[in-house]
Each structure stands twice: as C-alpha cells, then as structure tokens.
Design an enzyme around this catalytic site. Structure first.
Site, mmCIF file in Angstrom:
data_model
loop_
_atom_site.group_PDB
_atom_site.id
_atom_site.type_symbol
_atom_site.label_atom_id
_atom_site.label_comp_id
_atom_site.label_asym_id
_atom_site.label_seq_id
_atom_site.Cartn_x
_atom_site.Cartn_y
_atom_site.Cartn_z
ATOM 1 N N HIS A 122 0.818 -1.224 0.000
ATOM 2 C CA HIS A 122 0.000 0.000 0.000
ATOM 3 C C HIS A 122 0.854 1.278 0.000
ATOM 4 O O HIS A 122 0.729 2.085 -0.939
ATOM 5 C CB HIS A 122 -1.015 -0.054 1.151
ATOM 6 C CG HIS A 122 -1.670 1.239 1.460
ATOM 7 N ND1 HIS A 122 -2.469 1.908 0.552
ATOM 8 C CD2 HIS A 122 -1.653 2.026 2.573
ATOM 9 C CE1 HIS A 122 -2.916 3.026 1.098
ATOM 10 N NE2 HIS A 122 -2.434 3.131 2.326
ATOM 11 N N HIS A 170 3.609 7.087 5.384
ATOM 12 C CA HIS A 170 2.373 7.701 5.891
ATOM 13 C C HIS A 170 1.587 6.862 6.897
ATOM 14 O O HIS A 170 0.851 7.418 7.705
ATOM 15 C CB HIS A 170 1.472 8.175 4.732
ATOM 16 C CG HIS A 170 0.636 7.094 4.118
ATOM 17 N ND1 HIS A 170 1.050 6.314 3.070
ATOM 18 C CD2 HIS A 170 -0.613 6.658 4.420
ATOM 19 C CE1 HIS A 170 0.093 5.452 2.757
ATOM 20 N NE2 HIS A 170 -0.931 5.639 3.561
ATOM 21 N N ASP A 171 1.724 5.532 6.862
ATOM 22 C CA ASP A 171 0.984 4.704 7.831
ATOM 23 C C ASP A 171 1.889 4.101 8.907
ATOM 24 O O ASP A 171 1.416 3.287 9.710
ATOM 25 C CB ASP A 171 0.214 3.588 7.105
ATOM 26 C CG ASP A 171 -1.112 4.071 6.510
ATOM 27 O OD1 ASP A 171 -1.727 4.999 7.077
ATOM 28 O OD2 ASP A 171 -1.533 3.518 5.467
ATOM 29 N N GLU A 225 0.817 5.560 12.435
ATOM 30 C CA GLU A 225 -0.579 5.167 12.690
ATOM 31 C C GLU A 225 -0.711 3.672 12.989
ATOM 32 O O GLU A 225 -1.487 3.276 13.860
ATOM 33 C CB GLU A 225 -1.411 5.535 11.450
ATOM 34 C CG GLU A 225 -2.901 5.515 11.689
ATOM 35 C CD GLU A 225 -3.674 6.090 10.511
ATOM 36 O OE1 GLU A 225 -3.443 7.256 10.148
ATOM 37 O OE2 GLU A 225 -4.511 5.357 9.951
ATOM 38 N N ASP A 226 0.038 2.847 12.300
ATOM 39 C CA ASP A 226 -0.201 1.397 12.355
ATOM 40 C C ASP A 226 0.916 0.550 12.956
ATOM 41 O O ASP A 226 0.753 -0.667 13.052
ATOM 42 C CB ASP A 226 -0.456 0.869 10.931
ATOM 43 C CG ASP A 226 -1.737 1.402 10.322
ATOM 44 O OD1 ASP A 226 -2.627 1.817 11.085
ATOM 45 O OD2 ASP A 226 -1.850 1.404 9.089
ATOM 46 N N ASP A 253 -3.447 8.399 -1.226
ATOM 47 C CA ASP A 253 -3.841 7.352 -0.264
ATOM 48 C C ASP A 253 -5.297 6.936 -0.519
ATOM 49 O O ASP A 253 -5.622 5.741 -0.621
ATOM 50 C CB ASP A 253 -3.667 7.926 1.157
ATOM 51 C CG ASP A 253 -3.907 6.930 2.278
ATOM 52 O OD1 ASP A 253 -3.745 5.720 2.058
ATOM 53 O OD2 ASP A 253 -4.244 7.379 3.400
HETATM 54 N N1 LIG Z 1 -9.599 -0.784 0.726
HETATM 55 C C1 LIG Z 1 -8.819 -1.514 1.540
HETATM 56 N N2 LIG Z 1 -8.258 -0.916 2.642
HETATM 57 C C2 LIG Z 1 -7.467 -1.672 3.426
HETATM 58 C C3 LIG Z 1 -7.192 -3.021 3.135
HETATM 59 N N3 LIG Z 1 -6.359 -3.495 4.083
HETATM 60 C C4 LIG Z 1 -6.090 -2.488 4.911
HETATM 61 N N4 LIG Z 1 -6.770 -1.376 4.542
HETATM 62 C C5 LIG Z 1 -6.728 -0.096 5.247
HETATM 63 O O1 LIG Z 1 -7.978 0.043 5.928
HETATM 64 C C6 LIG Z 1 -8.234 1.433 6.136
HETATM 65 C C7 LIG Z 1 -9.691 1.696 5.827
HETATM 66 O O2 LIG Z 1 -10.485 0.909 6.669
HETATM 67 P P1 LIG Z 1 -11.340 1.548 7.835
HETATM 68 O O3 LIG Z 1 -12.009 0.450 8.570
HETATM 69 O O4 LIG Z 1 -12.179 2.644 7.267
HETATM 70 O O5 LIG Z 1 -10.255 2.271 8.741
HETATM 71 P P2 LIG Z 1 -9.518 1.816 10.054
HETATM 72 O O6 LIG Z 1 -8.881 0.486 9.772
HETATM 73 O O7 LIG Z 1 -8.510 2.934 10.221
HETATM 74 O O8 LIG Z 1 -10.536 1.799 11.142
HETATM 75 C C8 LIG Z 1 -7.292 2.224 5.233
HETATM 76 O O9 LIG Z 1 -6.379 2.864 6.124
HETATM 77 P P3 LIG Z 1 -5.537 4.167 5.715
HETATM 78 O O10 LIG Z 1 -4.636 3.846 4.577
HETATM 79 O O11 LIG Z 1 -4.940 4.667 6.990
HETATM 80 O O12 LIG Z 1 -6.574 5.213 5.148
HETATM 81 P P4 LIG Z 1 -7.955 5.793 5.714
HETATM 82 O O13 LIG Z 1 -8.992 5.181 4.876
HETATM 83 O O14 LIG Z 1 -8.048 5.383 7.152
HETATM 84 O O15 LIG Z 1 -7.808 7.231 5.533
HETATM 85 C C9 LIG Z 1 -6.639 1.132 4.386
HETATM 86 O O16 LIG Z 1 -5.276 1.385 4.037
HETATM 87 C C10 LIG Z 1 -7.800 -3.621 1.978
HETATM 88 O O17 LIG Z 1 -7.629 -4.789 1.663
HETATM 89 N N5 LIG Z 1 -8.597 -2.816 1.222
HETATM 90 MN MN LIG Z 2 -2.849 4.629 3.936
#
Ligand SMILES: Nc1nc2c(ncn2[C@@H]2O[C@H](COP(=O)(O)OP(=O)(O)O)[C@@H](OP(=O)(O)OP(=O)(O)O)[C@H]2O)c(=O)[nH]1
Ligand SMILES: [Mn+2]
Length: 181
Positions: A38, A64-65, A68-69, A125
């Site tokens: 990602h 960027h993550d 956070e992660d 992102d």
């Molecule tokens: N579409 C998708 N997303 C996935 C997948 N695996 C992990 N993610 C991550 O999950 C986040 C979106 O899921 P949510 O349930 O809305 O967020 P949360 O995990 O932070 O609670 C994104 O985080 P983020 O990058 O920090 O972005 P943001 O959406 O939180 O801004 C995304 O990168 C996947 O298989 N598909």
């Molecule tokens: Mn991200």
C-alpha cells in the site's frame, strides 16, 4: 543541493524503513497481501500518474501509515528523515486511540486545513484505497460498509480539492462509477 546518489540513498532507506516497520502487517484482503504494497503503491501513484517528484512528499507517502499502524514514533521519523518529513507524516496520521467515528470526522475536518504537500499524500492514499475496494471487499466488510467508505472518502476528497487535477480526476472517475457524482 542533494546529489542524485544522496536522494536515491535516502529514498531506498525510507522504503527499507517502512518495509521493516510493516513487516508483520497484512492488508485486509483474502490473500493477506503484505501491507507494504500500500505505501509503495501510494508513492507509485504520485510518481507514475501525478508526475510528483518532490522528495519530502514521496518520503512522507512511503512513511504515511508507519506511526498510525506500527510502533514507529514521530521522533524516529525526524531522526531518520528530518523535521519536514516528520511534519508531513504528522499531518496524515490519524490518532488510533480515538473511536473510529471521531477519527473519521476529524479526517474530514483536517483535510480542509492541510498543507499542499500533505494533500497530495492524502489524495493518493484515498485513490489507492478506493481502487483496492473496487478490486475486492476486505474480509469481514459488508456491502453497506464499502458504500459508507466511498461516501466518507468523497467528503474527505471534497475538502482537498484544487490540489492536483490528475489525482482528483481519477478519484472523480471512481465516485462517478459509484453514482456519488
Ligand atoms: N480498501 C482496503 N483498505 C485496506 C485493506 N487493508 C487495509 N486497509 C486499510 O484500511 C483502512 C480503511 O479501513 P477503515 O475500517 O475505514 O479504517 P480503520 O482500519 O482505520 O478503522 C485504510 O487505512 P488508511 O490507509 O490509513 O486510510 P484511511 O482510509 O483510514 O484514511 C486502508 O489502508 C484492503 O484490503 N482494502
Ligand atoms: Mn494509507
């Protein structure tokens, strides 16, 4: 001015740093894709599609993550990549200690206040994650949750507009296909 060698060295250090930090993390898809796909994919959208070659922006997109992660701290980012990159990573980091709904509404609010450089990372992102959602539904997600994610992502993107026509055009194509515009 940094030489090409110095820039490549720092960029590679950054990719290695993020790969080590995310090493035990997987995406939420059935295949358990390595999470590092990602952040690298977000940087690739910036270079390949948007033509962005700004080094702090690209470093911040790869990192960027991490805070956070993973166990990464902002101090660690500053120590390795400097205060400018630290500031950009701070701008794109959600506070995971907050409940999800608070985090999600803060992201909409904060989008409007963010710097041009942070906006580029945020747009790329969202573009990556929305494309990923079109590719497959994360494990445990319902269709309704996917739909809500699209709607929320559009609210964030609407507060980032006027930043980059290519990224916004690609996002609008997705929003159109989801009948959100
Ligand atoms: N579409 C998708 N997303 C996935 C997948 N695996 C992990 N993610 C991550 O999950 C986040 C979106 O899921 P949510 O349930 O809305 O967020 P949360 O995990 O932070 O609670 C994104 O985080 P983020 O990058 O920090 O972005 P943001 O959406 O939180 O801004 C995304 O990168 C996947 O298989 N598909
Ligand atoms: Mn991200």
């Amino acid at each position: 001015m940094a030489s090409m060698g110095e820039i490549l060295k720092l960029y590679t250090k950054c990719m290695n740093f993020a790969a080590v930090k995310h090493k035990d993390q997987r995406r939420k898809d059935q295949d358990g894709t390595p999470y590092i796909n990602h952040p690298i994919g977000v940087a690739f959208i910036l270079t390949e599609e948007a033509g962005i070659y700004d080094v702090p922006v690209l470093l911040a997109s790869i990192l960027h993550d991490t805070v956070e992660d993973t166990d990464t701290t902002f101090d660690e980012i500053e120590q390795h990549f400097g205060s400018h990159v630290r500031k950009l990573v701070e701008e794109v980091t959600d506070d995971k200690a907050l409940p999800r709904d608070v985090r999600k509404s803060k992201q909409v609010e904060n989008a409007a206040k963010s710097s041009y450089e942070a906006r580029l990372v945020k747009l790329a992102d969202k573009l990556y994650n929305l494309r990923d959602l079109q590719r497959c539904l994360p494990v445990g997600w319902t269709e309704k949750r996917r739909e809500e994610y699209y709607k929320w992502a559009k609210e964030v993107v609407d507060n980032l507009r006027g930043t980059n026509a290519i990224l916004e055009g690609a996002l609008d194509e997705i929003f159109r296909s989801e009948h959100l515009i």
